[in-house]
Design a protein around this motif. Structure first.
Motif, PDB file in Angstrom:
ATOM      1  N   THR A 142    -102.175 -32.465  32.576  1.00 32.20           N
ATOM      2  CA  THR A 142    -101.552 -33.447  31.681  1.00 32.20           C
ATOM      3  C   THR A 142    -102.378 -33.780  30.442  1.00 32.20           C
ATOM      4  N   ALA A 143    -103.684 -33.552  30.452  1.00 26.89           N
ATOM      5  CA  ALA A 143    -104.547 -33.983  29.344  1.00 26.89           C
ATOM      6  C   ALA A 143    -104.242 -33.203  28.069  1.00 26.89           C
ATOM      7  N   ASP A 144    -104.221 -33.920  26.949  1.00 24.46           N
ATOM      8  CA  ASP A 144    -103.950 -33.300  25.655  1.00 24.46           C
ATOM      9  C   ASP A 144    -105.215 -32.838  24.938  1.00 24.46           C
ATOM     10  N   ALA A 145    -106.379 -33.132  25.515  1.00 21.59           N
ATOM     11  CA  ALA A 145    -107.643 -32.753  24.882  1.00 21.59           C
ATOM     12  C   ALA A 145    -108.673 -32.487  25.972  1.00 21.59           C
ATOM     13  N   PRO A 146    -109.715 -31.721  25.667  1.00 16.45           N
ATOM     14  CA  PRO A 146    -110.774 -31.481  26.655  1.00 16.45           C
ATOM     15  C   PRO A 146    -111.418 -32.782  27.125  1.00 16.45           C
ATOM     16  N   PHE A 147    -111.882 -32.771  28.363  1.00 18.25           N
ATOM     17  CA  PHE A 147    -112.502 -33.968  28.942  1.00 18.25           C
ATOM     18  C   PHE A 147    -113.660 -33.558  29.840  1.00 18.25           C
ATOM     19  N   ASP A 148    -114.539 -34.523  30.096  1.00 17.26           N
ATOM     20  CA  ASP A 148    -115.620 -34.362  31.070  1.00 17.26           C
ATOM     21  C   ASP A 148    -115.253 -35.140  32.327  1.00 17.26           C
ATOM     22  N   PHE A 149    -115.742 -34.664  33.449  1.00 16.53           N
ATOM     23  CA  PHE A 149    -115.510 -35.362  34.723  1.00 16.53           C
ATOM     24  C   PHE A 149    -116.808 -35.342  35.497  1.00 16.53           C
ATOM     25  N   GLU A 150    -117.250 -36.505  35.911  1.00 12.78           N
ATOM     26  CA  GLU A 150    -118.507 -36.639  36.649  1.00 12.78           C
ATOM     27  C   GLU A 150    -118.220 -37.339  37.962  1.00 12.78           C
ATOM     28  N   GLY A 151    -117.973 -36.569  39.015  1.00 10.41           N
ATOM     29  CA  GLY A 151    -117.734 -37.127  40.327  1.00 10.41           C
ATOM     30  C   GLY A 151    -118.883 -36.824  41.261  1.00 10.41           C
ATOM     31  N   ALA A 152    -118.733 -37.270  42.494  1.00 11.80           N
ATOM     32  CA  ALA A 152    -119.766 -36.971  43.483  1.00 11.80           C
ATOM     33  C   ALA A 152    -119.727 -35.513  43.912  1.00 11.80           C
TER      34      ALA A 152
END
Length: 294
Positions: A142-152
Protein backbone atom coordinates in the motif's frame (compact mmCIF):
# COMPACT_ATOMS: atom_id res chain seq x y z
CA UNK A 1 -6.66 -28.39 -1.58
CA UNK A 2 -4.17 -30.48 -3.49
CA UNK A 3 -1.05 -30.99 -1.36
CA UNK A 4 1.83 -30.95 -3.87
CA UNK A 5 3.62 -34.01 -2.47
CA UNK A 6 3.72 -37.59 -3.74
CA UNK A 7 2.10 -36.34 -6.94
CA UNK A 8 3.17 -34.77 -10.23
CA UNK A 9 2.53 -31.35 -11.74
CA UNK A 10 0.36 -32.73 -14.55
CA UNK A 11 -2.00 -34.38 -12.05
CA UNK A 12 -2.43 -31.21 -10.00
CA UNK A 13 -2.94 -29.11 -13.13
CA UNK A 14 -5.64 -31.53 -14.32
CA UNK A 15 -7.58 -31.21 -11.07
CA UNK A 16 -7.26 -27.41 -10.94
CA UNK A 17 -8.37 -26.95 -14.54
CA UNK A 18 -11.32 -29.24 -13.93
CA UNK A 19 -12.22 -27.32 -10.76
CA UNK A 20 -11.95 -24.06 -12.69
CA UNK A 21 -14.96 -25.23 -14.71
CA UNK A 22 -17.03 -26.25 -11.64
CA UNK A 23 -18.79 -23.10 -10.35
CA UNK A 24 -19.64 -24.64 -6.97
CA UNK A 25 -15.92 -24.68 -6.15
CA UNK A 26 -14.75 -21.14 -5.42
CA UNK A 27 -11.10 -21.55 -4.35
CA UNK A 28 -8.18 -23.92 -4.88
CA UNK A 29 -5.23 -24.27 -2.50
CA UNK A 30 -1.76 -25.72 -2.17
CA UNK A 31 0.26 -26.10 1.02
CA UNK A 32 3.76 -24.85 1.86
CA UNK A 33 6.29 -27.53 2.75
CA UNK A 34 9.72 -28.29 1.33
CA UNK A 35 9.83 -31.99 2.22
CA UNK A 36 6.94 -34.47 2.45
CA UNK A 37 5.07 -34.64 5.74
CA UNK A 38 3.21 -37.87 4.89
CA UNK A 39 3.88 -40.97 2.85
CA UNK A 40 7.38 -41.54 1.49
CA UNK A 41 9.57 -39.10 3.42
CA UNK A 42 11.96 -39.01 0.45
CA UNK A 43 9.19 -38.73 -2.13
CA UNK A 44 8.58 -35.86 -4.55
CA UNK A 45 7.26 -32.48 -3.43
CA UNK A 46 6.90 -29.22 -5.39
CA UNK A 47 7.56 -25.71 -4.05
CA UNK A 48 4.25 -23.99 -3.37
CA UNK A 49 4.62 -20.43 -4.67
CA UNK A 50 6.32 -21.40 -7.94
CA UNK A 51 3.61 -24.00 -8.53
CA UNK A 52 0.88 -21.52 -7.60
CA UNK A 53 2.10 -19.04 -10.21
CA UNK A 54 2.05 -21.75 -12.89
CA UNK A 55 -1.49 -22.78 -11.93
CA UNK A 56 -2.62 -19.14 -11.81
CA UNK A 57 -1.48 -18.77 -15.42
CA UNK A 58 -3.52 -21.80 -16.50
CA UNK A 59 -6.80 -21.09 -14.71
CA UNK A 60 -9.19 -18.19 -15.11
CA UNK A 61 -11.91 -18.22 -12.46
CA UNK A 62 -10.78 -19.88 -9.23
CA UNK A 63 -9.44 -17.82 -6.38
CA UNK A 64 -6.21 -19.43 -5.27
CA UNK A 65 -3.56 -19.48 -2.57
CA UNK A 66 -1.36 -21.43 -0.16
CA UNK A 67 -3.01 -22.77 2.98
CA UNK A 68 -0.76 -21.47 4.47
CA UNK A 69 2.67 -20.03 3.69
CA UNK A 70 5.32 -20.66 6.35
CA UNK A 71 6.63 -17.28 7.43
CA UNK A 72 9.85 -19.09 8.38
CA UNK A 73 10.78 -19.90 4.76
CA UNK A 74 11.07 -16.49 3.06
CA UNK A 75 11.90 -12.96 4.23
CA UNK A 76 8.61 -11.01 4.38
CA UNK A 77 9.61 -8.34 1.86
CA UNK A 78 10.59 -11.07 -0.62
CA UNK A 79 7.33 -12.89 0.10
CA UNK A 80 5.36 -9.70 -0.55
CA UNK A 81 7.03 -9.43 -3.98
CA UNK A 82 6.32 -13.08 -4.78
CA UNK A 83 2.67 -12.73 -3.77
CA UNK A 84 2.28 -9.53 -5.80
CA UNK A 85 3.64 -11.33 -8.85
CA UNK A 86 1.19 -14.19 -8.42
CA UNK A 87 -1.74 -11.79 -7.97
CA UNK A 88 -0.75 -10.09 -11.23
CA UNK A 89 -0.38 -13.42 -13.07
CA UNK A 90 -3.79 -14.48 -11.69
CA UNK A 91 -5.48 -11.22 -12.67
CA UNK A 92 -6.38 -10.43 -9.05
CA UNK A 93 -7.42 -13.87 -7.77
CA UNK A 94 -4.90 -14.40 -4.96
CA UNK A 95 -5.91 -15.06 -1.36
CA UNK A 96 -2.71 -14.54 0.62
CA UNK A 97 -2.32 -17.32 3.17
CA UNK A 98 0.34 -17.09 5.86
CA UNK A 99 1.15 -18.65 9.22
CA UNK A 100 3.91 -18.80 11.79
CA UNK A 101 5.35 -22.07 10.51
CA UNK A 102 5.33 -25.59 11.89
CA UNK A 103 5.49 -26.19 15.60
CA UNK A 104 8.52 -27.90 17.21
CA UNK A 105 6.29 -30.86 18.06
CA UNK A 106 5.92 -31.83 14.39
CA UNK A 107 9.28 -33.44 13.59
CA UNK A 108 8.24 -34.43 10.06
CA UNK A 109 7.88 -30.74 9.24
CA UNK A 110 10.79 -29.52 11.37
CA UNK A 111 13.32 -31.59 9.42
CA UNK A 112 12.70 -29.46 6.30
CA UNK A 113 14.24 -26.42 8.00
CA UNK A 114 17.49 -28.22 8.79
CA UNK A 115 17.56 -29.77 5.30
CA UNK A 116 17.35 -26.34 3.68
CA UNK A 117 19.60 -24.41 6.05
CA UNK A 118 16.70 -22.43 7.50
CA UNK A 119 16.70 -21.18 11.12
CA UNK A 120 14.12 -22.65 13.46
CA UNK A 121 13.34 -20.44 16.44
CA UNK A 122 10.91 -21.37 19.18
CA UNK A 123 7.21 -20.96 18.46
CA UNK A 124 6.71 -17.80 20.51
CA UNK A 125 9.48 -16.11 18.56
CA UNK A 126 7.96 -17.22 15.25
CA UNK A 127 4.54 -15.78 16.13
CA UNK A 128 6.07 -12.42 17.01
CA UNK A 129 7.91 -12.57 13.68
CA UNK A 130 4.60 -13.31 11.94
CA UNK A 131 3.00 -10.16 13.34
CA UNK A 132 5.86 -8.00 12.05
CA UNK A 133 5.77 -9.79 8.70
CA UNK A 134 2.06 -9.06 8.27
CA UNK A 135 2.65 -5.40 9.06
CA UNK A 136 5.53 -5.15 6.57
CA UNK A 137 3.77 -7.05 3.78
CA UNK A 138 0.60 -4.98 4.07
CA UNK A 139 2.63 -1.77 4.03
CA UNK A 140 4.64 -2.87 0.97
CA UNK A 141 1.35 -3.46 -0.83
CA UNK A 142 0.00 0.00 0.00
CA UNK A 143 2.88 2.47 0.58
CA UNK A 144 3.32 5.19 -2.03
CA UNK A 145 6.98 5.81 -1.16
CA UNK A 146 9.96 3.86 0.19
CA UNK A 147 10.04 3.36 3.95
CA UNK A 148 12.25 1.98 6.71
CA UNK A 149 11.06 -0.59 9.23
CA UNK A 150 12.83 -1.34 12.48
CA UNK A 151 11.26 -4.25 14.33
CA UNK A 152 12.54 -6.86 16.71
CA UNK A 153 12.59 -9.44 13.90
CA UNK A 154 12.28 -7.54 10.62
CA UNK A 155 14.51 -4.63 9.63
CA UNK A 156 14.20 -2.92 6.25
CA UNK A 157 15.81 0.15 4.72
CA UNK A 158 14.25 1.82 1.71
CA UNK A 159 11.58 -0.86 1.32
CA UNK A 160 9.16 -0.32 -1.55
CA UNK A 161 6.74 -2.47 -3.49
CA UNK A 162 6.31 -1.66 -7.18
CA UNK A 163 4.15 -2.81 -8.89
CA UNK A 164 1.30 -3.21 -6.44
CA UNK A 165 -1.06 -6.20 -6.39
CA UNK A 166 -4.04 -6.07 -8.72
CA UNK A 167 -6.41 -6.22 -5.74
CA UNK A 168 -6.74 -3.01 -3.76
CA UNK A 169 -5.91 -2.19 -1.12
CA UNK A 170 -4.33 -5.68 -1.13
CA UNK A 171 -5.23 -9.37 -1.53
CA UNK A 172 -7.31 -10.85 1.28
CA UNK A 173 -5.07 -12.04 4.10
CA UNK A 174 -5.69 -15.59 5.35
CA UNK A 175 -3.93 -16.57 8.56
CA UNK A 176 -3.86 -20.17 9.70
CA UNK A 177 -3.26 -21.41 13.23
CA UNK A 178 -4.89 -22.21 16.54
CA UNK A 179 -2.64 -20.93 19.37
CA UNK A 180 -3.76 -17.95 21.43
CA UNK A 181 -0.73 -15.98 20.28
CA UNK A 182 -1.54 -16.64 16.63
CA UNK A 183 -5.20 -15.77 17.16
CA UNK A 184 -4.15 -12.33 18.40
CA UNK A 185 -2.30 -11.81 15.11
CA UNK A 186 -5.41 -13.02 13.26
CA UNK A 187 -7.52 -10.46 15.12
CA UNK A 188 -5.26 -7.64 13.98
CA UNK A 189 -4.43 -8.58 10.39
CA UNK A 190 -6.62 -11.34 8.92
CA UNK A 191 -9.61 -11.23 6.62
CA UNK A 192 -10.04 -15.00 6.95
CA UNK A 193 -8.93 -17.40 9.68
CA UNK A 194 -8.28 -21.07 8.96
CA UNK A 195 -8.02 -23.97 11.38
CA UNK A 196 -7.51 -27.68 10.65
CA UNK A 197 -10.60 -29.75 11.37
CA UNK A 198 -10.87 -32.76 13.61
CA UNK A 199 -12.14 -31.58 16.99
CA UNK A 200 -15.04 -29.29 16.15
CA UNK A 201 -15.53 -28.41 19.82
CA UNK A 202 -11.97 -27.10 19.98
CA UNK A 203 -12.45 -25.17 16.72
CA UNK A 204 -15.56 -23.50 18.14
CA UNK A 205 -13.68 -22.61 21.33
CA UNK A 206 -10.82 -21.09 19.31
CA UNK A 207 -13.32 -19.11 17.26
CA UNK A 208 -14.84 -17.69 20.45
CA UNK A 209 -11.36 -16.73 21.66
CA UNK A 210 -10.78 -14.94 18.36
CA UNK A 211 -13.99 -12.97 18.97
CA UNK A 212 -12.62 -11.87 22.34
CA UNK A 213 -9.25 -10.85 20.91
CA UNK A 214 -11.06 -8.79 18.27
CA UNK A 215 -13.08 -7.08 20.99
CA UNK A 216 -9.86 -6.32 22.89
CA UNK A 217 -8.58 -4.21 19.98
CA UNK A 218 -11.95 -2.78 18.94
CA UNK A 219 -12.40 -4.85 15.79
CA UNK A 220 -15.73 -6.36 14.71
CA UNK A 221 -15.25 -10.17 14.77
CA UNK A 222 -17.68 -10.46 11.84
CA UNK A 223 -15.00 -8.89 9.63
CA UNK A 224 -13.00 -12.13 9.84
CA UNK A 225 -14.35 -15.15 7.96
CA UNK A 226 -14.05 -18.59 9.57
CA UNK A 227 -12.42 -21.35 7.51
CA UNK A 228 -11.81 -25.00 8.30
CA UNK A 229 -9.81 -27.74 6.57
CA UNK A 230 -11.50 -31.13 6.26
CA UNK A 231 -10.00 -34.22 4.60
CA UNK A 232 -12.02 -35.95 1.89
CA UNK A 233 -12.62 -39.70 1.97
CA UNK A 234 -13.27 -41.17 -1.45
CA UNK A 235 -14.33 -44.47 0.13
CA UNK A 236 -16.54 -42.98 2.87
CA UNK A 237 -18.10 -39.77 1.50
CA UNK A 238 -20.79 -39.88 4.20
CA UNK A 239 -18.15 -39.23 6.87
CA UNK A 240 -16.89 -36.20 4.95
CA UNK A 241 -20.45 -34.98 4.44
CA UNK A 242 -21.13 -35.25 8.18
CA UNK A 243 -17.98 -33.29 8.99
CA UNK A 244 -19.02 -30.56 6.55
CA UNK A 245 -22.49 -30.29 8.06
CA UNK A 246 -21.02 -30.11 11.57
CA UNK A 247 -18.56 -27.40 10.58
CA UNK A 248 -21.18 -25.30 8.80
CA UNK A 249 -23.57 -25.55 11.73
CA UNK A 250 -20.73 -24.38 14.00
CA UNK A 251 -20.32 -21.18 11.96
CA UNK A 252 -17.43 -22.11 9.67
CA UNK A 253 -18.62 -20.72 6.35
CA UNK A 254 -15.52 -21.53 4.28
CA UNK A 255 -14.79 -25.22 3.81
CA UNK A 256 -11.43 -26.39 2.45
CA UNK A 257 -11.63 -30.00 1.27
CA UNK A 258 -8.31 -31.84 1.20
CA UNK A 259 -8.05 -34.27 -1.70
CA UNK A 260 -5.79 -37.28 -1.17
CA UNK A 261 -3.59 -38.35 -4.09
CA UNK A 262 -3.85 -40.07 -6.49
CA UNK A 263 -6.77 -38.02 -7.79
CA UNK A 264 -9.55 -39.94 -9.53
CA UNK A 265 -10.65 -38.75 -12.95
CA UNK A 266 -13.41 -36.15 -12.59
CA UNK A 267 -12.67 -35.62 -8.89
CA UNK A 268 -13.62 -31.91 -8.84
CA UNK A 269 -17.07 -32.60 -10.29
CA UNK A 270 -17.46 -35.55 -7.92
CA UNK A 271 -16.63 -33.31 -4.92
CA UNK A 272 -19.23 -30.74 -5.97
CA UNK A 273 -21.91 -33.38 -6.54
CA UNK A 274 -21.17 -35.20 -3.30
CA UNK A 275 -20.69 -32.35 -0.85
CA UNK A 276 -22.06 -29.00 -1.98
CA UNK A 277 -25.74 -30.07 -1.95
CA UNK A 278 -25.25 -31.08 1.69
CA UNK A 279 -24.04 -27.59 2.48
CA UNK A 280 -27.01 -25.74 1.04
CA UNK A 281 -29.38 -27.85 3.14
CA UNK A 282 -27.96 -26.43 6.38
CA UNK A 283 -30.55 -24.10 7.98
CA UNK A 284 -30.03 -20.47 7.04
CA UNK A 285 -29.97 -19.50 10.73
CA UNK A 286 -26.41 -20.85 10.99
CA UNK A 287 -25.20 -18.31 8.46
CA UNK A 288 -23.58 -21.17 6.59
CA UNK A 289 -25.81 -21.33 3.54
CA UNK A 290 -23.64 -18.67 1.92
CA UNK A 291 -20.48 -20.68 2.56
CA UNK A 292 -17.68 -21.11 0.08
CA UNK A 293 -16.07 -24.41 -0.92
CA UNK A 294 -12.43 -24.95 -1.80
Amino acid sequence: MTAPMQVGYADILRVWQEADAVPEIEHAWLFDHLLPIAGDMNGPILEGWALLSALAAQTGRLRLGLMVTSNRFRPPAVLAKIATTVDIVAGGRLDFGIGAGSRPGLPMARREYEAHGLPYADFGDSVANLAEACAVIRRLWTADAPFDFEGAHVRLTGAFGNPKPVQRPYPPIVIGGRSDATLRVVAEYADLWNIPGGDIGDAVDRSARLDRYCADIGRDPAEIGRSIFLPVSYERPDSTRSAIDEALAAGFGHIVLGLPAPYPDGVARWVADQFVPAAVQVPATTGAADGAFS
